[in-house]
Design a protein around this motif. Sequence first.
Motif, PDB file in Angstrom:
ATOM      1  N   PHE A 164     -16.764  80.237  71.663  1.00 22.41           N
ATOM      2  CA  PHE A 164     -16.729  81.195  72.772  1.00 22.41           C
ATOM      3  C   PHE A 164     -17.334  80.538  74.001  1.00 22.41           C
ATOM      4  N   ALA A 165     -16.523  80.346  75.031  1.00 23.66           N
ATOM      5  CA  ALA A 165     -16.977  79.606  76.209  1.00 23.66           C
ATOM      6  C   ALA A 165     -17.019  80.492  77.450  1.00 23.66           C
ATOM      7  N   ALA A 166     -17.617  79.961  78.503  1.00 18.69           N
ATOM      8  CA  ALA A 166     -17.788  80.639  79.799  1.00 18.69           C
ATOM      9  C   ALA A 166     -18.742  81.828  79.708  1.00 18.69           C
ATOM     10  N   GLY A 167     -19.663  81.755  78.779  1.00 23.85           N
ATOM     11  CA  GLY A 167     -20.709  82.783  78.664  1.00 23.85           C
ATOM     12  C   GLY A 167     -20.129  84.164  78.500  1.00 23.85           C
ATOM     13  N   THR A 168     -20.732  85.117  79.216  1.00 23.23           N
ATOM     14  CA  THR A 168     -20.226  86.496  79.196  1.00 23.23           C
ATOM     15  C   THR A 168     -19.141  86.672  80.257  1.00 23.23           C
ATOM     16  N   GLY A 169     -18.983  85.676  81.120  1.00 25.31           N
ATOM     17  CA  GLY A 169     -18.058  85.796  82.246  1.00 25.31           C
ATOM     18  C   GLY A 169     -18.737  86.371  83.477  1.00 25.31           C
ATOM     19  N   ASN A 170     -20.017  86.707  83.357  1.00 23.35           N
ATOM     20  CA  ASN A 170     -20.752  87.322  84.471  1.00 23.35           C
ATOM     21  C   ASN A 170     -21.964  86.500  84.859  1.00 23.35           C
ATOM     22  N   PRO A 171     -22.194  86.394  86.205  1.00 20.28           N
ATOM     23  CA  PRO A 171     -23.434  85.739  86.624  1.00 20.28           C
ATOM     24  C   PRO A 171     -24.651  86.565  86.210  1.00 20.28           C
TER      25      PRO A 171
END
Length: 236
Positions: free
Chosen positions: A129-136
């Motif tokens: 699972f990449a790009a974290g949560t998608g949130n800053p």
Amino acid sequence: MGQKRVLVKFSGEALAGEAGHGIDTQILNYISQEIKSLVDAGIQVGLVIGGGNIIRGVTAAKDGIIRRTAGDYMGMLATVINAVAMQEACEHAGLKVRVQTAIKMEQIAEPYIQRRAVRHLEKGRVVIFAAGTGNPFFTTDTAATLRAVEIGADVIIKATKVDGVYDRDPNKFADAVKLDVLSYDQALHDHIKVMDDTSIALAKDNKLPIIVCDMFKSGNLLEIIGGDYTNCSIVQ
Ligand code: UDP
């Protein structure tokens, strides 16, 4: 009785090796072998890898030239770089693997779709699972906890450079004591800080056990998932 579906979180820093930055392919290779031992034992594995070896939002935004939100997006992109590298190493080890990103970039990876991720896991594929949560303003620890809860993982394992959680900093205090089991509330204490508060709160709300263990002790992950908790700490 061991766990069947697990989410393992590695920090980005762990990939850097001796150099302290970038990606050490020997470390990728080591991690993929550890993951393979889990898959071979019939365990379904989700992975989250941080981005700290490349860039962190807070650090990028330190002098105010780059804004925090932009810095965080840069950090999320860094996790995609690490995920693609990890995907290669897993395939090199003979595993089937898919990367799913929280931010769409379909030429590089699948978008994150919970039901699809679960389907991959059921088929014995490792899902990164990449790009974290998608949130800053979030961390990859939180992303890992969120994905663990979403896919119904039995446990989240934070694979780190230390062998567990101590009552105080073991690098500073020679008499620091390792805590084998601790509560979520204990884990939220400032001087312990297993993960950031957001991820611990999410784990607590969903009764997701958090295990902290040494990533460089070969065979450790398999032992822990098999139910041997000698070389780790559990937050539950
Ligand atoms: N990040 C973010 N949202 C997320 C996950 C990560 O903005 O949901 C950014 C954040 O800037 C963070 C960077 O990505 O500093 C890299 O992740 P992290 O610091 O958690 O990596 P690690 O310390 O595990 O290497």
